[in-house]
Design a protein around this motif. Structure first.
Motif, short mmCIF file in Angstrom:
data_model
loop_
_atom_site.label_atom_id
_atom_site.label_comp_id
_atom_site.label_asym_id
_atom_site.label_seq_id
_atom_site.Cartn_x
_atom_site.Cartn_y
_atom_site.Cartn_z
N ASP A 35 38.98 -3.09 42.00
CA ASP A 35 38.98 -3.17 43.20
C ASP A 35 40.04 -2.60 44.06
O ASP A 35 40.04 -2.60 45.29
N ILE A 36 40.74 -1.48 43.44
CA ILE A 36 41.39 -0.67 44.13
C ILE A 36 40.84 0.72 44.24
O ILE A 36 40.69 1.10 43.10
N PRO A 37 40.64 1.22 45.46
CA PRO A 37 40.13 2.46 45.27
C PRO A 37 40.67 3.57 44.40
O PRO A 37 42.06 3.61 44.77
N VAL A 38 39.99 4.41 43.86
CA VAL A 38 40.67 5.63 43.01
C VAL A 38 41.23 6.48 44.26
O VAL A 38 40.76 6.70 45.17
N THR A 88 46.00 6.04 40.89
CA THR A 88 45.62 7.41 40.82
C THR A 88 44.37 7.74 40.12
O THR A 88 43.52 6.91 39.89
N SER A 89 44.14 9.16 40.27
CA SER A 89 42.77 9.42 39.64
C SER A 89 42.64 9.18 38.14
O SER A 89 41.56 9.26 37.70
N ASP A 142 43.61 6.43 36.83
CA ASP A 142 43.87 4.91 36.83
C ASP A 142 45.15 4.41 36.31
O ASP A 142 45.25 3.19 35.87
N GLU A 143 46.01 5.04 36.66
CA GLU A 143 47.43 4.40 36.68
C GLU A 143 47.71 3.81 38.02
O GLU A 143 47.37 4.09 39.07
N VAL A 144 48.53 2.82 37.80
CA VAL A 144 48.65 1.73 39.07
C VAL A 144 50.33 1.86 39.33
O VAL A 144 51.05 1.56 38.30
N PHE A 145 50.79 1.95 40.50
CA PHE A 145 52.04 1.92 41.03
C PHE A 145 52.10 1.23 41.96
O PHE A 145 51.30 0.99 42.91
N LEU A 149 52.88 3.28 54.02
CA LEU A 149 52.55 4.17 53.06
C LEU A 149 51.17 3.96 52.57
O LEU A 149 50.34 4.66 52.01
N SER A 150 50.67 2.43 52.49
CA SER A 150 49.27 2.04 52.03
C SER A 150 48.33 2.86 52.74
O SER A 150 47.10 2.97 52.26
N GLN A 151 48.34 3.40 53.90
CA GLN A 151 47.58 4.20 54.89
C GLN A 151 47.62 5.78 54.54
O GLN A 151 46.89 6.58 54.97
N GLY A 152 48.38 6.03 53.50
CA GLY A 152 48.61 7.63 53.19
C GLY A 152 47.60 8.19 52.41
O GLY A 152 46.65 7.24 51.74
N ILE A 153 47.84 9.47 52.21
CA ILE A 153 46.89 10.18 51.16
C ILE A 153 47.69 10.21 49.77
O ILE A 153 48.70 10.63 49.62
N VAL A 154 47.00 9.59 48.83
CA VAL A 154 47.37 9.52 47.37
C VAL A 154 46.85 10.97 46.79
O VAL A 154 45.87 11.22 46.75
N HIS A 155 47.73 11.54 46.11
CA HIS A 155 47.42 12.80 45.39
C HIS A 155 48.28 13.16 44.19
O HIS A 155 49.81 12.71 44.36
N ASN A 156 47.90 13.38 43.07
CA ASN A 156 48.66 13.30 41.63
C ASN A 156 49.46 12.00 41.68
O ASN A 156 48.95 11.09 41.66
N LYS A 157 50.50 12.06 41.43
CA LYS A 157 51.35 10.64 41.28
C LYS A 157 52.29 10.43 42.81
O LYS A 157 53.46 10.29 42.34
#
Length: 111
Positions: free
Chosen positions: A12-15, A33-34, A36-39, A52-60
């Motif tokens: 339910d959480i987008p990659v 994360t790509s 499937d780690e969750v933080f 931050l929830s609207q930011g761009i996730v990259h690596n960790k």
């Protein structure tokens, strides 16, 4: 006092995305994360309070959408040359379900 709350299915959480959990102490952004780690971090950039929830996730890491501050997902620390920190929260994934550990106020027994 700490409490584990069920967030929902990992899928339910987008990659490379996030989901916002509203708590009594404020919003928490849960990131995937790509790999499937969750933080989880407080949903406030230490710079100017951007979401931050609207930011761009990259690596960790996540990049704040307001001023491009880069934040480590594991620790909540800003990456140099940026400075500051946002609170990180423990997470776990069990059988495809994401759990978040939140602080709760201790209850006072009624007299």
């Amino acid at each position: 006092m700490t409490k584990w709350i069920e967030i929902g299915a990992l899928n339910d959480i987008p990659v490379l995305g996030s989901r916002v959990v509203r708590t009594a102490s404020g919003n928490i952004a849960v990131f995937r994360t790509s790999e499937d780690e969750v933080f989880a971090l407080d949903d406030r950039c230490p710079h100017k309070g951007g979401p931050l929830s609207q930011g761009i996730v990259h690596n960790k890491r996540v990049t704040c959408p307001l001023h491009n501050f880069v934040i480590e997902l594991r620790s909540g620390m800003a990456v140099a040359p940026d400075e500051g920190c946002t609170r990180a929260h423990p997470t776990k994934v069990e059988n495809g379900i994401v759990w978040l550990c939140v602080q709760t106020a201790a209850t006072v027994p009624a007299e």
